[in-house]
Design a protein around this motif. Sequence first.
Motif, PDB file in Angstrom:
ATOM      1  N   GLU A  82     -25.579 -11.333 -20.343  1.00 17.72           N
ATOM      2  CA  GLU A  82     -25.353 -12.026 -21.222  1.00 17.72           C
ATOM      3  C   GLU A  82     -25.042 -13.294 -20.952  1.00 17.72           C
ATOM      4  OE1 GLU A  82     -23.653 -10.266 -24.105  1.00 17.72           O
ATOM      5  OE2 GLU A  82     -24.233  -8.664 -23.695  1.00 17.72           O
ATOM      6  N   ASP A  83     -24.913 -14.281 -22.090  1.00 17.72           N
ATOM      7  CA  ASP A  83     -24.616 -15.530 -21.778  1.00 17.72           C
ATOM      8  C   ASP A  83     -23.358 -16.014 -22.225  1.00 17.72           C
ATOM      9  OD1 ASP A  83     -25.491 -18.439 -21.153  1.00 17.72           O
ATOM     10  OD2 ASP A  83     -26.370 -18.794 -23.366  1.00 17.72           O
ATOM     11  N   PHE A  84     -22.454 -15.692 -20.579  1.00 12.66           N
ATOM     12  CA  PHE A  84     -21.033 -16.341 -20.868  1.00 12.66           C
ATOM     13  C   PHE A  84     -21.315 -17.940 -21.281  1.00 12.66           C
ATOM     14  CE2 PHE A  84     -20.969 -11.738 -18.845  1.00 12.66           C
ATOM     15  CZ  PHE A  84     -19.989 -11.357 -19.552  1.00 12.66           C
ATOM     16  N   CYS A  85     -20.052 -17.994 -21.851  1.00 14.48           N
ATOM     17  CA  CYS A  85     -19.900 -19.252 -22.721  1.00 14.48           C
ATOM     18  C   CYS A  85     -20.654 -19.761 -23.318  1.00 14.48           C
ATOM     19  CB  CYS A  85     -19.462 -20.254 -21.214  1.00 14.48           C
ATOM     20  SG  CYS A  85     -17.753 -19.276 -20.596  1.00 14.48           S
ATOM     21  N   GLY A  86     -21.701 -19.371 -23.587  1.00 12.48           N
ATOM     22  CA  GLY A  86     -22.949 -20.380 -24.374  1.00 12.48           C
ATOM     23  C   GLY A  86     -24.043 -21.437 -23.069  1.00 12.48           C
ATOM     24  N   LYS A  87     -23.361 -21.110 -22.370  1.00 12.86           N
ATOM     25  CA  LYS A  87     -24.727 -22.813 -21.254  1.00 12.86           C
ATOM     26  C   LYS A  87     -25.786 -22.326 -20.796  1.00 12.86           C
ATOM     27  CE  LYS A  87     -20.138 -24.127 -19.836  1.00 12.86           C
ATOM     28  NZ  LYS A  87     -20.354 -25.839 -19.940  1.00 12.86           N
ATOM     29  N   GLY A  88     -26.092 -21.113 -20.963  1.00 16.35           N
ATOM     30  CA  GLY A  88     -27.843 -20.686 -20.823  1.00 16.35           C
ATOM     31  C   GLY A  88     -27.872 -21.236 -19.538  1.00 16.35           C
ATOM     32  N   ASP A  89     -26.756 -20.761 -18.479  1.00 18.57           N
ATOM     33  CA  ASP A  89     -26.897 -20.096 -16.987  1.00 18.57           C
ATOM     34  C   ASP A  89     -27.115 -18.674 -16.144  1.00 18.57           C
ATOM     35  OD1 ASP A  89     -23.874 -19.837 -17.569  1.00 18.57           O
ATOM     36  OD2 ASP A  89     -23.819 -21.379 -16.008  1.00 18.57           O
ATOM     37  N   ALA A  90     -27.751 -19.004 -15.373  1.00 15.72           N
ATOM     38  CA  ALA A  90     -28.055 -17.394 -14.690  1.00 15.72           C
ATOM     39  C   ALA A  90     -26.806 -17.593 -13.891  1.00 15.72           C
ATOM     40  CB  ALA A  90     -29.032 -17.594 -13.790  1.00 15.72           C
ATOM     41  N   ARG A  91     -25.771 -16.669 -14.968  1.00 14.41           N
ATOM     42  CA  ARG A  91     -25.163 -15.942 -13.696  1.00 14.41           C
ATOM     43  C   ARG A  91     -24.655 -14.103 -14.507  1.00 14.41           C
ATOM     44  NH1 ARG A  91     -21.531 -19.772 -11.981  1.00 14.41           N
ATOM     45  NH2 ARG A  91     -22.015 -21.863 -12.636  1.00 14.41           N
ATOM     46  N   HIS A  92     -25.337 -13.877 -15.302  1.00 14.67           N
ATOM     47  CA  HIS A  92     -25.305 -12.640 -15.039  1.00 14.67           C
ATOM     48  C   HIS A  92     -26.504 -11.646 -15.185  1.00 14.67           C
ATOM     49  CE1 HIS A  92     -24.796  -8.890 -17.979  1.00 14.67           C
ATOM     50  NE2 HIS A  92     -24.047  -8.563 -17.162  1.00 14.67           N
ATOM     51  N   VAL A  93     -26.881 -10.601 -15.292  1.00 14.14           N
ATOM     52  CA  VAL A  93     -27.873  -9.782 -14.983  1.00 14.14           C
ATOM     53  C   VAL A  93     -27.419  -8.681 -14.973  1.00 14.14           C
ATOM     54  CG1 VAL A  93     -28.763  -9.639 -12.844  1.00 14.14           C
ATOM     55  CG2 VAL A  93     -30.651  -9.426 -14.505  1.00 14.14           C
ATOM     56  N   ALA A  94     -28.061  -7.671 -16.068  1.00 11.47           N
ATOM     57  CA  ALA A  94     -27.568  -6.405 -15.480  1.00 11.47           C
ATOM     58  C   ALA A  94     -28.868  -5.150 -15.543  1.00 11.47           C
ATOM     59  CB  ALA A  94     -27.334  -5.848 -16.827  1.00 11.47           C
ATOM     60  N   ALA A  95     -28.817  -4.258 -15.170  1.00 10.08           N
ATOM     61  CA  ALA A  95     -30.003  -2.919 -14.773  1.00 10.08           C
ATOM     62  C   ALA A  95     -29.289  -1.494 -14.874  1.00 10.08           C
ATOM     63  CB  ALA A  95     -30.653  -2.796 -13.911  1.00 10.08           C
ATOM     64  N   ARG A  96     -30.038  -0.441 -15.232  1.00 14.89           N
ATOM     65  CA  ARG A  96     -29.706   0.631 -15.779  1.00 14.89           C
ATOM     66  C   ARG A  96     -30.278   1.642 -14.255  1.00 14.89           C
ATOM     67  NH1 ARG A  96     -27.047   2.809 -19.163  1.00 14.89           N
ATOM     68  NH2 ARG A  96     -28.271   1.601 -21.022  1.00 14.89           N
ATOM     69  N   LEU A  97     -29.083   2.215 -13.577  1.00 13.89           N
ATOM     70  CA  LEU A  97     -30.044   2.704 -12.447  1.00 13.89           C
ATOM     71  C   LEU A  97     -30.401   4.407 -12.960  1.00 13.89           C
ATOM     72  CD1 LEU A  97     -26.911   1.653  -9.976  1.00 13.89           C
ATOM     73  CD2 LEU A  97     -29.445   1.302 -10.021  1.00 13.89           C
ATOM     74  N   PRO A  98     -30.530   4.841 -11.907  1.00 18.10           N
ATOM     75  CA  PRO A  98     -30.857   6.625 -12.171  1.00 18.10           C
ATOM     76  C   PRO A  98     -29.871   6.845 -12.550  1.00 18.10           C
ATOM     77  CG  PRO A  98     -32.491   6.122 -10.007  1.00 18.10           C
ATOM     78  CD  PRO A  98     -31.247   4.667  -9.976  1.00 18.10           C
ATOM     79  N   GLY A  99     -29.484   8.020 -13.461  1.00 18.99           N
ATOM     80  CA  GLY A  99     -28.067   8.580 -13.429  1.00 18.99           C
ATOM     81  C   GLY A  99     -27.463   8.091 -15.024  1.00 18.99           C
ATOM     82  N   GLY A 100     -27.816   6.646 -15.254  1.00 18.38           N
ATOM     83  CA  GLY A 100     -27.250   6.198 -16.193  1.00 18.38           C
ATOM     84  C   GLY A 100     -26.615   5.222 -16.101  1.00 18.38           C
TER      85      GLY A 100
END
Length: 263
Positions: A82-100
Amino acid sequence: MRATIATWNINSVRLRVELVAAFLEQEAPDVLCLQETKSPVDKIPAERFAELGYSHMAARGEKGYNGVAIISRIPLEPLGHEDFCGKGDARHVAARLPGGVALHNFYVPAGGDEANRDTNPKFAHKLDFVAEMADWGRGLDGPAIAVGDLNIAPLEHDVWSHRQMLKVVSHTPVEVEAFEAARAAGGWGDVTRADISPEEKLYSWWSYRAKDWALADRGRRLDHIWARGGAAAVPGSSRVLKPWRGVEKPSDHVPVIAAFELG
């Protein structure tokens, strides 16, 4: 399956690659979420971590600033960011783990030195970022874990002196209110404080400015693990690993860890 998840603001993953490697060897978490990696993704020392069995990664990076990475010895399905505040800075990343279970890794802006959004754009950015976290959290569905350097110490015993810190960025009432609103909006539980009494002093960060950080012990709990939607933390599994602040060339943060049943 049971998996241990650690979060650590490493303050430059390339500068401290061998510190990370030592942590992976000694503590052996299944997943390690890093913040402030200060590296483009292609410069993260992924091969070094793969040598230790951590061959899965989801990351965002910038040269010299910000940066978040999830490295894992169990399979990950990258979920973007997600690009919080629309600044394009690298402050969030997500992944799905086993089990969903979705795993979200955050690096919330520090907010500068002055707790006034009208005169300090960095503080305004921080408050806006946390407000957007609340809006984002309301839209979540299903089990999720959120970790990271959230740069807010919300509870009285999350700082060395509640009274003296009330006007210091990271523990001001406006930040704490925003933090708790974001946590409530997503239905997040504070995993660490579910295990470790809120009446116990607990810190994950100590300033580099202190001549003797351990003697002064003027810390703050800025690093958090949250869970929601049935993501089941293992009771009693939470740890804040203070000894890592005392190693050679440390980060000013220490790892925070908890275990989860992923289904």
